[in-house]
Enzyme design. Sequence first.
Site, PDB file in Angstrom:
ATOM      1  N   ASP A   1      34.087  55.047  32.678  1.00 42.70           N
ATOM      2  CA  ASP A   1      34.709  53.580  33.345  1.00 42.70           C
ATOM      3  C   ASP A   1      36.373  53.727  32.809  1.00 42.70           C
ATOM      4  OD1 ASP A   1      34.163  50.983  33.830  1.00 42.70           O
ATOM      5  OD2 ASP A   1      35.114  50.622  31.976  1.00 42.70           O
TER       6      ASP A   1
ATOM      7  N   GLU B   1      35.552  56.988  37.698  1.00 45.04           N
ATOM      8  CA  GLU B   1      35.715  55.408  38.016  1.00 45.04           C
ATOM      9  C   GLU B   1      37.040  55.060  37.914  1.00 45.04           C
ATOM     10  OE1 GLU B   1      35.674  50.689  37.933  1.00 45.04           O
ATOM     11  OE2 GLU B   1      36.273  51.926  36.528  1.00 45.04           O
TER      12      GLU B   1
HETATM   13  C1  OTU Z   1      35.674  48.362  35.112  1.00 48.73           C
HETATM   14  O1  OTU Z   1      36.346  48.050  36.180  1.00 48.73           O
HETATM   15  C2  OTU Z   1      34.024  47.930  35.040  1.00 48.73           C
HETATM   16  O2  OTU Z   1      33.482  48.496  36.375  1.00 48.73           O
HETATM   17  C3  OTU Z   1      34.220  46.470  35.120  1.00 48.73           C
HETATM   18  O3  OTU Z   1      32.857  45.866  35.295  1.00 48.73           O
HETATM   19  C4  OTU Z   1      34.783  46.068  33.933  1.00 48.73           C
HETATM   20  O4  OTU Z   1      34.857  44.847  33.558  1.00 48.73           O
HETATM   21  C5  OTU Z   1      36.117  46.993  33.543  1.00 48.73           C
HETATM   22  O5  OTU Z   1      35.772  48.327  33.809  1.00 48.73           O
HETATM   23  C6  OTU Z   1      36.207  46.940  32.005  1.00 48.73           C
HETATM   24  O6  OTU Z   1      35.352  47.594  31.289  1.00 48.73           O
HETATM   25  O7  OTU Z   1      39.701  48.646  36.228  1.00 48.73           O
HETATM   26  O8  OTU Z   1      39.188  51.115  36.848  1.00 48.73           O
HETATM   27  O9  OTU Z   1      39.020  44.499  39.264  1.00 48.73           O
HETATM   28  O10 OTU Z   1      37.630  46.870  39.391  1.00 48.73           O
HETATM   29  O11 OTU Z   1      38.106  45.897  35.923  1.00 48.73           O
HETATM   30  C7  OTU Z   1      38.286  50.473  36.661  1.00 48.73           C
HETATM   31  C8  OTU Z   1      37.747  44.590  38.394  1.00 48.73           C
HETATM   32  C9  OTU Z   1      38.479  49.042  36.498  1.00 48.73           C
HETATM   33  C10 OTU Z   1      37.295  46.116  38.229  1.00 48.73           C
HETATM   34  C11 OTU Z   1      38.055  46.847  37.215  1.00 48.73           C
HETATM   35  C12 OTU Z   1      37.496  48.005  36.827  1.00 48.73           C
END
Ligand code: OTU
Length: 622
Positions: free
Chosen positions: A278, A320
């Site tokens: 993440d 991600e």
């Molecule tokens: C990720 O997301 C997760 O998928 C989100 O659900 C979480 O809120 C976040 O991390 C914190 O853990 O920045 O590069 O714009 O695309 O928050 C990944 C919203 C992230 C998401 C963004 C994202």
Amino acid sequence: MTNTLTPSERMLAVLPDALRADASRRLATRAEPLRALLAGLYGEHADFQPWLGELMETLGTLLAARPGELRQLDAQREAQPDWFLNQRMLGYCAYVQNFGATLNGVASHIPHLQELGVSYLHLLPFLKPREGESDGGFAVADFDQVDPALGNNADLEALTGRLRGAGISLCSDFILNHVADDHVWARAARAGDAEARAMFHVFPDRAMPDRYESTLGQVFPQVAPGNFTHIAALDAWVWTTFYPYQWDLNYANPAVFAAMAATLLRLANRGIEVFRLDSTAFLWKREGTNCMNQPEAHALLQALRAVVDIAAPGVLLKAEAIVPTRELPAYFGSADAPECHIAYHSSLMAAGWAALAEDNPSLLREVIATTPALPPSASWLSYVRCHDDIGWNVLRAEAAADGSDAKARLARIAQFFSGANDSYASGAAFQSSDPNAAHGSNGMAASLAGLEKATGPQQRAAALRRLQLLHGLALSFGALPVLYMGDELAQQNDYSYTRRPQHAMDSRWLQRPPFETGRWRERLDRSRTSGAMFAQLCRLVQLRRHHDALAAAAPRTLLDGGDPAILALARGPDLLVLMNFSGQPRRFALSGRWTDCLSDRILVGDIPLEPWAMLWLERTED
Ligand code: OTU
């Protein structure tokens, strides 16, 4: 005694005899790259050498603890490292609480997943979250314990075993950028423990935070403005990129890397086969930058990959990184310095939706044209929707390519999905503090594609064609496609979040509905929208399985010319996918004789395409 051993020897020393040969073979190629990466990050620390020795010993201990069944899987996958590039791979993503309520409940959905042809299940965060609000589980309090509301560690091991038996790999989030403010490290830091405090970025006053802020972006400008939170117990400011209760880890501290690497391997030993890393872009901070995509973040990910290659080589890492297209390829590393096996193609996903809004796939064409080929044994992840917003800013460069004002263009697209100007979409703009700028859009695919507002059979059919188009793109692009729970049944927006004060400000909850078992029961009834969606999706999935040309690494070419509304994607010489992204009937000039795989009709010459129609064509002999 141990001090005289090299780090690799320290690892081998803790292994039972039976595991040494394999481990030595892996160390022969991976130990030195790992050492070099870590030396680049932490070599300045006086105790680097003993620290590395201890890390390697930990890897040995965790390899020794790896269950035999998983070690067998490691061996199989080492022998066939491109196993996940096959066109039979299909992903599915769900929240445990929405899909079976508990881990055991998820296990009871395995037949459902098999019916769809799923071989990879991403369950959104299921580890023990923070008390109270936890950003849908993305604030983890304990990585070694399943969320008690969802089950326990034994349930997790039972589930991974059952999934493996059904040919399904379990993917789990590994939230390595931050921990919850009630994680043991945060608690200890608040209690005055200096070592625990050093796991985070802590600043005594606003001097450094202000300097960083001058070049930082904001992920949640409305609900969590700023990137630092004042913590009274510390009498200091803590780096919190996301919500104030998500404390960023300080990867400049080697203890953080060692602890998180071991955490990942302990989870792998419970049978998790894929880790969704993440927020990878944010792992390293550098003043004067937006603190995203820094070279050290890549070094950390490469080091993590080397750790996995040594101690759990069957495991896949998935990046991600929701970043501009040009920043994405780096997350795969290179053949010599591999990083993640898989990365989300968020630009492709966003551009597909943008093409619908603009009635024209020019952004999509731009994205596909700039998508590079990947190193061996690596794959894009394609998707239509996920639990997050569709972030538009990843498309800034593409949106400016034709001379447009990118900000205004993306804002128009976001407005379209908020239903502006009588558009067919039912969605919500996410976190835009500036009415003239776009951040992201939320909503379930079916609602964004127009099913929620559709009034008659014609409008419903058009919405279904738009859904088929985007799913067809994800399935034919050459990637690991991941379906989002509910989309296979055309589930719509869930507005209940507006009544939950803790979620009301975060419209991502629109796309987090419970699984509708009623729709599932009606899945074979094609007269219903859910049944029609299910049938068309299953048909595409089955077709895909039969065409090697659709495998992730098989060549893809964007065909030029003809009607700008039609995206023509050739997969090798004999397979052609035609997608009409406009609401008008269009034509395409074929050369040669083709069979439409969806209808079995033979097509030649100048052929018509209905609004939002898609054809999968196979070259046919005369
Ligand atoms: C990720 O997301 C997760 O998928 C989100 O659900 C979480 O809120 C976040 O991390 C914190 O853990 O920045 O590069 O714009 O695309 O928050 C990944 C919203 C992230 C998401 C963004 C994202």
